[in-house]
Design an enzyme around this catalytic site. Structure first.
Site, mmCIF file in Angstrom:
data_model
loop_
_atom_site.group_PDB
_atom_site.id
_atom_site.type_symbol
_atom_site.label_atom_id
_atom_site.label_comp_id
_atom_site.label_asym_id
_atom_site.label_seq_id
_atom_site.Cartn_x
_atom_site.Cartn_y
_atom_site.Cartn_z
ATOM 1 N N ASN A 85 0.861 -1.183 0.000
ATOM 2 C CA ASN A 85 0.000 0.000 0.000
ATOM 3 C C ASN A 85 0.899 1.236 0.000
ATOM 4 O OD1 ASN A 85 -2.334 -1.587 0.162
ATOM 5 N ND2 ASN A 85 -2.217 -1.679 2.392
ATOM 6 N N GLN A 92 -2.157 3.235 2.640
ATOM 7 C CA GLN A 92 -1.026 3.108 3.575
ATOM 8 C C GLN A 92 -1.339 3.856 4.867
ATOM 9 O OE1 GLN A 92 2.752 4.491 2.033
ATOM 10 N NE2 GLN A 92 3.874 3.749 3.823
ATOM 11 N N VAL A 94 0.787 3.193 7.896
ATOM 12 C CA VAL A 94 2.044 3.330 8.648
ATOM 13 C C VAL A 94 3.107 3.874 7.682
ATOM 14 C CG1 VAL A 94 3.846 2.120 9.936
ATOM 15 C CG2 VAL A 94 1.441 1.443 10.224
ATOM 16 N N HIS A 98 6.472 -1.168 3.865
ATOM 17 C CA HIS A 98 6.286 -2.558 4.298
ATOM 18 C C HIS A 98 5.581 -3.340 3.211
ATOM 19 C CE1 HIS A 98 3.052 0.022 5.756
ATOM 20 N NE2 HIS A 98 2.218 -1.002 5.583
ATOM 21 N N HIS A 100 3.136 -6.451 2.620
ATOM 22 C CA HIS A 100 2.233 -7.427 3.226
ATOM 23 C C HIS A 100 2.412 -8.746 2.479
ATOM 24 C CE1 HIS A 100 -0.527 -4.473 5.336
ATOM 25 N NE2 HIS A 100 -0.033 -3.670 4.415
HETATM 26 P P1 AMP Z 1 -0.783 -0.332 5.841
HETATM 27 O O1 AMP Z 1 -2.229 -0.012 6.115
HETATM 28 O O2 AMP Z 1 -0.513 -0.897 4.477
HETATM 29 O O3 AMP Z 1 0.100 0.849 6.172
HETATM 30 O O4 AMP Z 1 -0.392 -1.499 6.816
HETATM 31 C C1 AMP Z 1 -0.063 -1.305 8.151
HETATM 32 C C2 AMP Z 1 -0.207 -2.639 8.817
HETATM 33 O O5 AMP Z 1 0.470 -2.600 10.052
HETATM 34 C C3 AMP Z 1 -1.664 -3.020 9.113
HETATM 35 O O6 AMP Z 1 -1.981 -4.251 8.458
HETATM 36 C C4 AMP Z 1 -1.683 -3.154 10.633
HETATM 37 O O7 AMP Z 1 -2.531 -4.186 11.082
HETATM 38 C C5 AMP Z 1 -0.222 -3.425 10.949
HETATM 39 N N1 AMP Z 1 0.183 -3.070 12.276
HETATM 40 C C6 AMP Z 1 -0.081 -1.900 12.936
HETATM 41 N N2 AMP Z 1 0.485 -1.925 14.153
HETATM 42 C C7 AMP Z 1 1.120 -3.115 14.271
HETATM 43 C C8 AMP Z 1 1.892 -3.738 15.305
HETATM 44 N N3 AMP Z 1 2.114 -3.122 16.476
HETATM 45 N N4 AMP Z 1 2.389 -4.973 15.086
HETATM 46 C C9 AMP Z 1 2.171 -5.600 13.902
HETATM 47 N N5 AMP Z 1 1.451 -5.076 12.894
HETATM 48 C C10 AMP Z 1 0.935 -3.843 13.075
#
Ligand code: AMP
Length: 112
Positions: A85, A92, A94, A98, A100
């Site tokens: 994302n 996105q 975070v 990353h 997935h």
């Molecule tokens: P995105 O929405 O593509 O930025 O993905 C961020 C991902 O990080 C989401 O699938 C969340 O569930 C995951 N996430 C957020 N906080 C944590 C955490 N503390 N440990 C593991 N995964 C996390």
């Protein structure tokens, strides 16, 4: 110094996570809110914000290689999906690049 991202803090083990793979350039851990029976995130150690943040091709290639490696490690021999994302409209949440890696069920297309 900018504040550490959530994923940098996980990689530094300031925040607990189920880390299943680590090397000098990246790590993989289980997503806290899995969207499939197996859902892992592959995260570079470098604080690259997104796919649009000057990602070097060598690191990009390595992250894809690790995605396939952890998929094999987790037994996703029937197939899996890798998603990146990117940006607000890309979903996105975070701001630390990353990948997935999702598997353990049949994926549908188009994605939401
Ligand atoms: P995105 O929405 O593509 O930025 O993905 C961020 C991902 O990080 C989401 O699938 C969340 O569930 C995951 N996430 C957020 N906080 C944590 C955490 N503390 N440990 C593991 N995964 C996390």
């Amino acid at each position: 110094m900018p504040p550490l991202t959530l994923f940098e803090r996980i990689l530094r083990r300031d925040i607990p996570a189920d880390i299943i793979y680590e090397d000098a350039h990246c790590a993989a851990f289980r997503d806290i809110a899995p969207q499939a029976p197996t859902h892992m995130l592959v995260v570079p150690r470098m604080p690259v914000r997104s796919l649009d943040d000057g990602l070097k091709s060598a690191l990009a290639g390595h992250l894809l290689h690790v995605a396939s490696l952890v998929a094999r490690q987790e037994g996703l021999s029937d197939g899996y999906r890798v998603v990146i994302n990117t940006g607000l409209a890309g979903g996105q949440t975070v701001p630390h690049l990353h990948l997935h890696v999702l598997g353990g069920r049949d994926m549908t297309w188009p994605p939401g």
